[in-house]
Every structure is written in structure tokens, then in C-alpha cells.
Design a protein around this motif. Sequence first.
Motif, PDB file in Angstrom:
ATOM      1  N   UNK A 223       0.827  -1.205   0.000  1.00 53.85           N
ATOM      2  CA  UNK A 223       0.000   0.000   0.000  1.00 53.85           C
ATOM      3  C   UNK A 223       0.863   1.256   0.000  1.00 53.85           C
ATOM      4  N   UNK A 224       1.933   1.218   0.760  1.00 58.48           N
ATOM      5  CA  UNK A 224       2.848   2.365   0.799  1.00 58.48           C
ATOM      6  C   UNK A 224       3.442   2.627  -0.588  1.00 58.48           C
ATOM      7  N   UNK A 225       3.736   1.536  -1.303  1.00 62.93           N
ATOM      8  CA  UNK A 225       4.387   1.652  -2.614  1.00 62.93           C
ATOM      9  C   UNK A 225       3.386   1.787  -3.763  1.00 62.93           C
ATOM     10  N   UNK A 226       2.106   1.682  -3.456  1.00 62.33           N
ATOM     11  CA  UNK A 226       1.108   1.652  -4.527  1.00 62.33           C
ATOM     12  C   UNK A 226       1.279   0.403  -5.376  1.00 62.33           C
ATOM     13  N   UNK A 312       8.171   1.735   6.877  1.00 62.19           N
ATOM     14  CA  UNK A 312       8.308   3.031   7.539  1.00 62.19           C
ATOM     15  C   UNK A 312       9.240   3.939   6.741  1.00 62.19           C
ATOM     16  N   UNK A 313      10.292   3.368   6.172  1.00 60.72           N
ATOM     17  CA  UNK A 313      11.305   4.178   5.490  1.00 60.72           C
ATOM     18  C   UNK A 313      10.820   4.766   4.175  1.00 60.72           C
ATOM     19  N   UNK A 314       9.907   4.071   3.496  1.00 62.40           N
ATOM     20  CA  UNK A 314       9.447   4.603   2.203  1.00 62.40           C
ATOM     21  C   UNK A 314       8.292   5.586   2.368  1.00 62.40           C
ATOM     22  N   UNK A 315       7.811   5.724   3.591  1.00 61.15           N
ATOM     23  CA  UNK A 315       6.635   6.542   3.816  1.00 61.15           C
ATOM     24  C   UNK A 315       6.789   8.017   3.718  1.00 61.15           C
TER      25      UNK A 315
END
Lengths: 315, 248
Positions: A223-226, A312-315
Motif C-alpha cells: 500500500x505504501x508503494x502503490x 516506515x522508510x518509504x513513507x
Amino acid sequence: MSKILIIAEHLDGKLNTSTARCVTCARDIKAEAIDVLVLAADPAGVGADAAKIDGVTKVLTAARAENAHALAAMLAPQIAAVAKNSYTHVLLPSTTFGKDLAPRVAALLGVAQVSDIMAVDGAHAFKRPIYAGNAIVTVEAPPNEQLVATVRNASYATASSAANAAPIEALALDVALPTHTRFIELVQGKSDRPDLQAAARVVSGGRALGSSDNFKIIYALADKLGAAVGASRAAVDAGYVPSDLQVGQTGKIIAPDLYVAVGISGAIQHLTGIKDAGTIVAINKDTEAPIFEVADFGLVGDLFKLVPELTAAVG
Amino acid sequence: MKILVGYKRVVDYNVRIQVKPDGSGVITDGVKLSANPFDDIALEEALRLREKGVATEVIVATIGPADAQAHIRNGLAMGANRAIHVVTTDAIQPLTAARALLKLVEKEQPGIVLLGKQAIDDDCNQTGQMLAALWDRPQATFASKIEINGNAAKVTREVDAGLETIEVDLPAVITADLRLNEPRFIKLPDIMKAKSKPIETLQLADLGVESGDHLKTTRYAPPAKRQKGVMVKDVAELVSALKSKGLL
Ligand SMILES: Cc1cc2nc3c(=O)[nH]c(=O)nc-3n(C[C@H](O)[C@H](O)[C@H](O)COP(=O)(O)OP(=O)(O)OC[C@H]3O[C@@H](n4cnc5c(N)ncnc54)[C@H](O)[C@@H]3O)c2cc1C
Ligand SMILES: Nc1ncnc2c1ncn2[C@@H]1O[C@H](COP(=O)(O)O)[C@@H](O)[C@H]1O
């Protein structure tokens, strides 16, 4: 000169991107015409979308109540009737839709089929994978015969839909159809996430996830990365995720820009499905895992620690 | 009701196939051969249908070289009642296989023909569908569940969108997907018992099958190799690597 007929794949009134990938393949054949056939109960919307794909010469539609569901026994006789004497090539996508349907069409036409075209070497010469992609063969089909083929989705980008407005022609096909095959239901995995076969990013989980509950961390990263979510066969067999998420030789063959394999060992049957990915990231606690042989970026460690960290890091 | 099962011998799925240096084929000398995994699943399903009383007889059919005997005995040891061996030295293409199977269908009149969804050597995924078309009967491909109700089969199919269920009148062709079942292991006494089970041997040439081997393979090549990448030491390094490639 070649005349190509592409069979449109669609579901719930929406044209599948696999059709535009077939158009890209068809353009490599250098045909005088690339026509798209839409078989549906109500083909208007799908036909209009197909007419926009750049490179399409003409769209043919066949409206019939029996075409409401993609049953090969219903569609094949209609396709054979359209193709007979009019087209040199009939192309379908190498999706479950095309794999089910194409051989039935080929047999009705009495010709051979080339499965999974990955490159065009000429109007009748193609490259295709065998042995789970461990060998690539060049096959030549007789030029005096019609050719039925399926097109490997991951080998072809979708043709653009920018400037085209191909004419649409409604056909009245007087073909007797059988009553021996009946659709009952289609249970679809409901998801707002991108479609696995079309997504630019995919995050997949393997056996190491251990439960469907644990798969939540895969969904959270996706979800974070789409991204779309995929899985190894082991994860599907264990019931962590539905079968339509399986990536690999017997699941979906995909080519996203970014593929993240989490807790997946990298069996040959899985790798077959991701060979064409742009960048592969692997997270695995075993330094020796074969997935690292193909990964552009490998990260060794415990996924239950690393995946939440990455999320967390890509957010 | 009889069930006819396609039982092809292929290079074992654990073998990592290598292309010959001169591009004339793949190296098959000395490699392990096994039943096509999907055909084992097809056979297992047929045996279960017999055990449930739906079928009375299970026949395995192999089209392949004369030395495929041991493979056929395996199918019999697993539990098939008898076997038909169509002998040919050539690796035949799906249209020919379908035409040959149709001859067996006409002779045996099975209620169900169960095949694998694909042979893992040629990866064609065609034969069942072609046979159904030539026979003018229904097909239910990629089956993950089969339920027989009288003269019809309700089959759940693994399709890209999810699970599709269709109903087909019998006789019909059904092709097995991986999750249909888990094939049983062969036990030693079954191997002994299989020795006395009948194998009918026919020459492909005698079946009167028109060749459908229309494709010529002109070259074999190894797949393009992916470059081995780099190991990153932690999440931060991974994120910056992905950012520098424009992926994040
Ligand atoms: C005919 C046939 C067709 C097949 N088709 C497919 C297919 O389409 N797709 C497919 O995927 N497979 C397919 N398979 C199965 C395939 O051979 C493998 O069995 C399967 O891919 C293994 O799945 P996996 O990597 O999730 O599991 P495993 O091989 O068990 O790997 C799990 C990995 O997780 C790692 N791990 C464990 N715990 C952790 C942790 N806490 N943190 C980080 N890493 C951890 C382990 O080191 C290991 O590498 C097929 C097999 C056959 C015979
Ligand atoms: N030579 C053969 N002998 C027996 N069955 C075969 C043969 N070729 C194909 N089949 C059956 O057809 C299925 C699909 O094969 P294919 O179309 O080659 O992928 C296999 O899983 C077998 O069940």
C-alpha cells in the motif's frame, strides 16, 4: 501480406490491458491490418476502448447473450468463423482467457498454435520459452497456413491509446453454439490494489510469512508503494492468500518495474514469472537463497523486522 | 464410466535444463525423467473418482517412445486399471497428440478425459483444449475442484481473476491445475501388482492420425541472464539504492 485478428479480453465491461500488449506484438509482424474482435453480450464499451488503441485498423464486435462469459466452447466457433479465409494470424493474450481459448480455435481451424510468443522474428517465426523458461526456442510455422498464437504478456508493453479512432463494425455471426457448457459463477478476489498483471510495482510474499495474518505486513508495504501483491506457490498452497496472486510458471508471468520478493527462496518455477521485472529486490534470511542470484538488490535478515522497517522508510 | 488420463513422460521438474552449446536442442542424456506433474494430479483425481464410485475404470494413455514402459508401470502402480501406450520415437506436438488421443477416445468412449493443464517440457498448454474441440465436447481447463453430478461435472477453474465455476455435460475434457489434489505415493506392493496389469501397445503410425506437427524448431538458446546484483547491508541502503534508480 499478413492480416491479424486479435481477440479482445475483457471482464465486467472493461478491456484488459493484455489486448493492447497483443497489438504491440502484432505491430512487430508488420501486417497490412490489425483488427480486434470483441465478443460480448454488449460489446459497445469494450469495442470503443479497443478502437482507441494505436495501431488497430478496425474493431469487429459480435453481440450475443452466449458471450456474456468467456466460455471457450462458445467463443471458439465464432472466432473460427471470423478468421476462416480472412486472416493469416489470430492472436490472443497468454492469460488464462487466451490459454483456454486459443487451442480450441486452432483445432477448429486445423492448425498448430504457438504458445507464449516473446519475440517476433518474421511473420511466421517466433521465439518462445520452454522448460519453464530454461530454454528459448525459435519456431517456424508454415507460411501457407493460418497461425493461432498466444502472446506472452510480460514481453510486450501495452500499445498506447492516444490518437486512434478505428472504425467499429458489428458482425452478425450465424454460428450454432453448444448448450453443453454453462457458466455458474466467478469469485473474484476483491481488492482496490493494482492488478497484479498490469502493476508497475509488486510486493510478493512466500512461505516464510507463515500465516495469512502475517501477510498484513506485505499488504502494508504494498500500500505504501502503490504496489500489487503477489505470492509464491507455497504461500498460496498454505492458504495465506488466494490462488490468483500466484506468480510463476503456473501462476502469473509479470514484468513490473519493481519486484520485491519477501521470504521467497527463488525456485526456478517462481523465477520464470519475474525474469522480465525491471528491478528485483529480495529479502531473505538465508544468504544462500537462489533468489539472490537474480536480485538487483539483496537484503539478508528477518523479514518480520525488515519489512516493517522498509514500510516506515518509504513513507 | 471410464476415465482416460493423459500420462506424459517429461524431464523431471527438478532438473535444470541446459541448452546444447550448438543450439540444436537441450541436453536430455542421462537426465531424470518423470511423469508430468500435472498428469500425476490428473491421474490422482481419476483414482479418487473411482474410489468414490463415480468411475469404474481408469486408463492411462502415454504417447511416447518404446522405452517409456517403466513410466507407464508407474501409472499402473499408482492405481490405474490398465494402460495404452501409443509408441512413437518423435516428440509430437499438441495437435498430433490431440488427434491421437481422439482415436483412443473413440475406441474407449470415456465419460471424462483428464489431462494435465500443461506439459512442463514444451509448456504448450494446448492438448486438452484441442482434443475437446476435435471431439466437439466441453472443456474445463485449469481445474482446482471437480464435482460429478450424474451426467454433468461442476468444475472450479483457476483463472486470472479468481475462481470460476462452470458446469459441463459429460463426456468432457478436464485439465488439472496444481491445487486439484496431492498425488499419492506409490507403495512397494502396488509396484508388484502393477506388473500384471495390461498395457496395450499401439504404433502411432497404425492409428491413422494425420500429423499436426506443423511447427519447426530451428534454434534453441539459453535465456538472457539477469546480472547478479549487489547486497545491501540495511534498509537505509536499500532505500537510497532504489531512490537513485528512480524507483522510489
Ligand atoms: C510443476 C510445478 C509448478 C510450480 N509453479 C510454481 C509457480 O508458478 N510459482 C511458484 O512460486 N512456485 C511454483 N512451484 C513451486 C516451487 O517449486 C517452490 O516450491 C515454491 O516457489 C517455494 O515457495 P517459497 O519460496 O515461498 O517457499 P520456500 O522455498 O520454502 O522458501 C521460503 C524462504 O523464506 C526464507 N525465510 C524463512 N523465514 C524467513 C524470515 N523470517 N525472514 C526472511 N526470510 C525467511 C527461507 O530462507 C526460504 O528461502 C511449482 C512447482 C512445480 C512442481
Ligand atoms: N505424448 C503425450 N502422452 C500423453 N499425454 C499427453 C502427451 N502430450 C500431451 N499430453 C497431455 O496433454 C497435457 C497438456 O500437454 P501440452 O499441451 O503439451 O502442454 C499433458 O499434461 C498430458 O496430459
